[in-house]
Design a protein around this motif. Structure first.
Motif, PDB file in Angstrom:
ATOM      1  N   LYS A 126       1.793   6.587 -23.452  1.00  9.69           N
ATOM      2  CA  LYS A 126       0.487   7.008 -22.934  1.00  9.69           C
ATOM      3  C   LYS A 126       0.395   6.920 -21.412  1.00  9.69           C
ATOM      4  O   LYS A 126      -0.375   7.642 -20.789  1.00  9.69           O
ATOM      5  N   LYS A 127       1.187   6.012 -20.822  1.00 11.21           N
ATOM      6  CA  LYS A 127       1.168   5.867 -19.369  1.00 11.21           C
ATOM      7  C   LYS A 127       2.584   5.882 -18.825  1.00 11.21           C
ATOM      8  O   LYS A 127       3.552   5.633 -19.543  1.00 11.21           O
ATOM      9  N   GLU A 128       2.696   6.175 -17.548  1.00 11.56           N
ATOM     10  CA  GLU A 128       3.992   6.214 -16.884  1.00 11.56           C
ATOM     11  C   GLU A 128       3.874   5.603 -15.498  1.00 11.56           C
ATOM     12  O   GLU A 128       2.780   5.539 -14.924  1.00 11.56           O
ATOM     13  N   ARG A 129       4.993   5.165 -14.953  1.00 11.38           N
ATOM     14  CA  ARG A 129       5.012   4.661 -13.581  1.00 11.38           C
ATOM     15  C   ARG A 129       5.861   5.592 -12.725  1.00 11.38           C
ATOM     16  O   ARG A 129       7.048   5.786 -12.992  1.00 11.38           O
ATOM     17  N   ARG A 130       5.224   6.205 -11.753  1.00 13.21           N
ATOM     18  CA  ARG A 130       5.940   7.063 -10.819  1.00 13.21           C
ATOM     19  C   ARG A 130       6.833   6.192  -9.946  1.00 13.21           C
ATOM     20  O   ARG A 130       6.360   5.221  -9.351  1.00 13.21           O
ATOM     21  N   ILE A 131       8.110   6.499  -9.881  1.00 10.59           N
ATOM     22  CA  ILE A 131       9.025   5.720  -9.073  1.00 10.59           C
ATOM     23  C   ILE A 131       8.559   5.753  -7.618  1.00 10.59           C
ATOM     24  O   ILE A 131       8.313   6.817  -7.049  1.00 10.59           O
ATOM     25  N   GLY A 132       8.436   4.565  -7.021  1.00 13.11           N
ATOM     26  CA  GLY A 132       7.867   4.444  -5.677  1.00 13.11           C
ATOM     27  C   GLY A 132       6.454   3.924  -5.704  1.00 13.11           C
ATOM     28  O   GLY A 132       5.921   3.519  -4.676  1.00 13.11           O
ATOM     29  N   ASP A 181      10.586   9.468  -3.041  1.00  9.61           N
ATOM     30  CA  ASP A 181      11.476   9.163  -1.933  1.00  9.61           C
ATOM     31  C   ASP A 181      12.910   9.558  -2.270  1.00  9.61           C
ATOM     32  O   ASP A 181      13.392   9.304  -3.379  1.00  9.61           O
ATOM     33  N   PHE A 182      13.592  10.161  -1.334  1.00 10.88           N
ATOM     34  CA  PHE A 182      14.954  10.652  -1.556  1.00 10.88           C
ATOM     35  C   PHE A 182      15.885   9.550  -2.056  1.00 10.88           C
ATOM     36  O   PHE A 182      16.657   9.747  -2.999  1.00 10.88           O
ATOM     37  N   ASP A 183      15.843   8.384  -1.434  1.00 11.02           N
ATOM     38  CA  ASP A 183      16.738   7.307  -1.826  1.00 11.02           C
ATOM     39  C   ASP A 183      16.475   6.845  -3.255  1.00 11.02           C
ATOM     40  O   ASP A 183      17.411   6.518  -3.997  1.00 11.02           O
ATOM     41  N   ASP A 184      15.205   6.800  -3.661  1.00 13.34           N
ATOM     42  CA  ASP A 184      14.882   6.432  -5.037  1.00 13.34           C
ATOM     43  C   ASP A 184      15.426   7.459  -6.018  1.00 13.34           C
ATOM     44  O   ASP A 184      16.004   7.114  -7.053  1.00 13.34           O
ATOM     45  N   ALA A 185      15.236   8.734  -5.686  1.00 10.93           N
ATOM     46  CA  ALA A 185      15.644   9.804  -6.606  1.00 10.93           C
ATOM     47  C   ALA A 185      17.150   9.877  -6.774  1.00 10.93           C
ATOM     48  O   ALA A 185      17.639  10.358  -7.802  1.00 10.93           O
ATOM     49  N   ALA A 220       0.837  -1.211   0.000  1.00  5.70           N
ATOM     50  CA  ALA A 220       0.000   0.000   0.000  1.00  5.70           C
ATOM     51  C   ALA A 220       0.858   1.242   0.000  1.00  5.70           C
ATOM     52  O   ALA A 220       0.579   2.208  -0.701  1.00  5.70           O
ATOM     53  N   ALA A 221       1.950   1.213   0.781  1.00  4.91           N
ATOM     54  CA  ALA A 221       2.847   2.377   0.811  1.00  4.91           C
ATOM     55  C   ALA A 221       3.489   2.600  -0.534  1.00  4.91           C
ATOM     56  O   ALA A 221       3.688   3.735  -0.968  1.00  4.91           O
ATOM     57  N   SER A 222       3.820   1.508  -1.224  1.00  7.44           N
ATOM     58  CA  SER A 222       4.443   1.651  -2.536  1.00  7.44           C
ATOM     59  C   SER A 222       3.490   2.263  -3.529  1.00  7.44           C
ATOM     60  O   SER A 222       3.882   3.048  -4.383  1.00  7.44           O
ATOM     61  N   VAL A 223       2.220   1.910  -3.432  1.00  5.57           N
ATOM     62  CA  VAL A 223       1.228   2.465  -4.341  1.00  5.57           C
ATOM     63  C   VAL A 223       1.033   3.945  -4.073  1.00  5.57           C
ATOM     64  O   VAL A 223       0.944   4.765  -4.980  1.00  5.57           O
ATOM     65  N   MET A 224       1.013   4.322  -2.798  1.00  5.16           N
ATOM     66  CA  MET A 224       0.748   5.711  -2.438  1.00  5.16           C
ATOM     67  C   MET A 224       1.990   6.584  -2.573  1.00  5.16           C
ATOM     68  O   MET A 224       1.898   7.789  -2.722  1.00  5.16           O
ATOM     69  N   GLY A 225       3.176   5.962  -2.519  1.00  5.87           N
ATOM     70  CA  GLY A 225       4.407   6.754  -2.517  1.00  5.87           C
ATOM     71  C   GLY A 225       4.940   6.866  -1.107  1.00  5.87           C
ATOM     72  O   GLY A 225       4.182   6.875  -0.138  1.00  5.87           O
ATOM     73  N   LEU A 226       6.244   6.912  -0.949  1.00  9.23           N
ATOM     74  CA  LEU A 226       6.851   6.925   0.375  1.00  9.23           C
ATOM     75  C   LEU A 226       7.174   8.343   0.808  1.00  9.23           C
ATOM     76  O   LEU A 226       7.391   9.217  -0.014  1.00  9.23           O
ATOM     77  N   PRO A 227       7.225   8.599   2.120  1.00 13.94           N
ATOM     78  CA  PRO A 227       7.533   9.951   2.602  1.00 13.94           C
ATOM     79  C   PRO A 227       8.988  10.293   2.356  1.00 13.94           C
ATOM     80  O   PRO A 227       9.833   9.424   2.193  1.00 13.94           O
TER      81      PRO A 227
END
Length: 322
Positions: free
Chosen positions: A286-292, A77-81, A38-45
């Motif tokens: 047409k679609k993209e995946r936001r990292i996280g 997320d900072f670590d992902d970026a 669920a956190a991965s879908v919503m994005g991490l702080p």
């Protein structure tokens, strides 16, 4: 099994194995598989102190002007970026830039300005920064491989910086060059691309208030793997247009060479505006995946900045000038 040669590697690489396994390991070790998904879908702080703690030698920018251009979307997320990067000067895998750039020395640094302008010369980074107030701009960065991030950049208006060099009426375009030094950037020892990396904008694009020169992200100086000490951010274009570690800016009358357009012009146009109606020759945009996140989302025209920049391309065939 098909094994690619280095020269065949394109920026369409899928998520590397380490990134995938590390994320799964984090979820497993936390003992919160359901919550983790669920956190991965919503994005991490994002923690504002992460970069300062990870690299205490880097300058932190405690007081930054807030920009009206910023999106209110959830930050990557900072670590992902800072660990999932394209920077072929340090390697072609997404994890290579972080692994291979830690010894990269970015001070002192200078930028040569030349071409159709009244004030050419070699300027130190301090000279370029001196008259500007640094601000934080939260921009989306959309990559051609169908992934994206939302990053709080630290920097200033590209147009304001260019005006100081007084471009002449012959300056129809502006080009940018990355440092070419194979000893400092070991990825340049391989002929994956034609070095140095080059990018360009039409002069009105470069002067648009959305375009910026960045010297930091997440409240501190840029990590080496993200383009230290000076990079371009053009948020309505695909990420490879936002050239890193800039050492030269040149004003030209003719359309300049840009690296990926030179490598494969049928796949990477000079303009490279984010446009979901124009597919890459090998995949849909047409679609993209936001990292996280695990789920994909619709790609927005001009990366969601159509209201601000669509007028720059009025009357142009965006399938021809892609």
């Amino acid at each position: 099994m098909l094994i690619k040669k280095p020269a065949d590697i394109k920026p369409s690489e899928i998520t590397d194995q380490n990134t995938y396994l590390n994320r799964r390991a984090f979820i497993r070790d936390s003992g919160l598989l359901g919550v983790g998904i669920a956190a991965s879908v919503m994005g991490l702080p994002w923690s504002k102190q992460s970069w300062a703690e990870a690299a205490p030698g880097k300058r932190v920018y405690p007081a930054l002007a807030k920009s009206n251009f910023s999106t209110d979307e959830k930050l990557t997320d900072f670590d992902d970026a800072t660990s999932y990067c394209n920077f072929y000067e340090f390697g072609t895998r997404k994890s290579d830039p972080k692994e291979n750039s830690q010894a990269f020395v970015t001070s002192p640094w200078s930028v040569t300005v030349d071409g159709a302008c009244e004030k050419p010369g070699t300027y130190t980074l301090e000279d370029i920064l001196k008259p500007h107030t640094l601000e934080e701009r939260i921009y989306r960065l959309r990559c051609v491989e169908a992934w994206s991030m939302v990053i709080p950049w630290v920097g200033f208006s590209l147009g304001d910086a260019l005006k100081r060099f007084q471009p002449t009426s012959k300056a129809k375009y502006v080009s940018f060059y990355t440092l070419h030094d194979a000893e400092r950037m070991p990825g340049q020892k391989r002929r994956v691309l034609e070095w140095p990396y080059r990018e360009g904008l039409r002069i009105d694009e470069a002067m648009h208030p959305l375009a910026m020169l960045a010297v930091g992200m997440y409240g501190a100086e840029l990590p080496n793997q993200n383009g230290a000490p000076l990079r371009l951010v053009v948020p309505w274009k695909y990420g490879f247009k936002s050239i890193k570690s800039i050492v030269r800016i040149s004003f030209t009358e003719e359309e300049p060479v840009s690296t990926w357009n030179q490598v494969q012009p049928s796949e990477y146009g000079f303009y490279s505006n984010v446009n979901p109606t124009v597919d890459h020759s090998r995949w849909s945009q047409k679609k993209e995946r936001r990292i996280g996140n695990w789920l994909k989302q619709e790609t927005l025209m001009f990366n969601g900045y159509a209201d601000q920049v669509a007028s720059l391309y009025s009357g142009m065939d965006l399938k021809k000038f892609f």
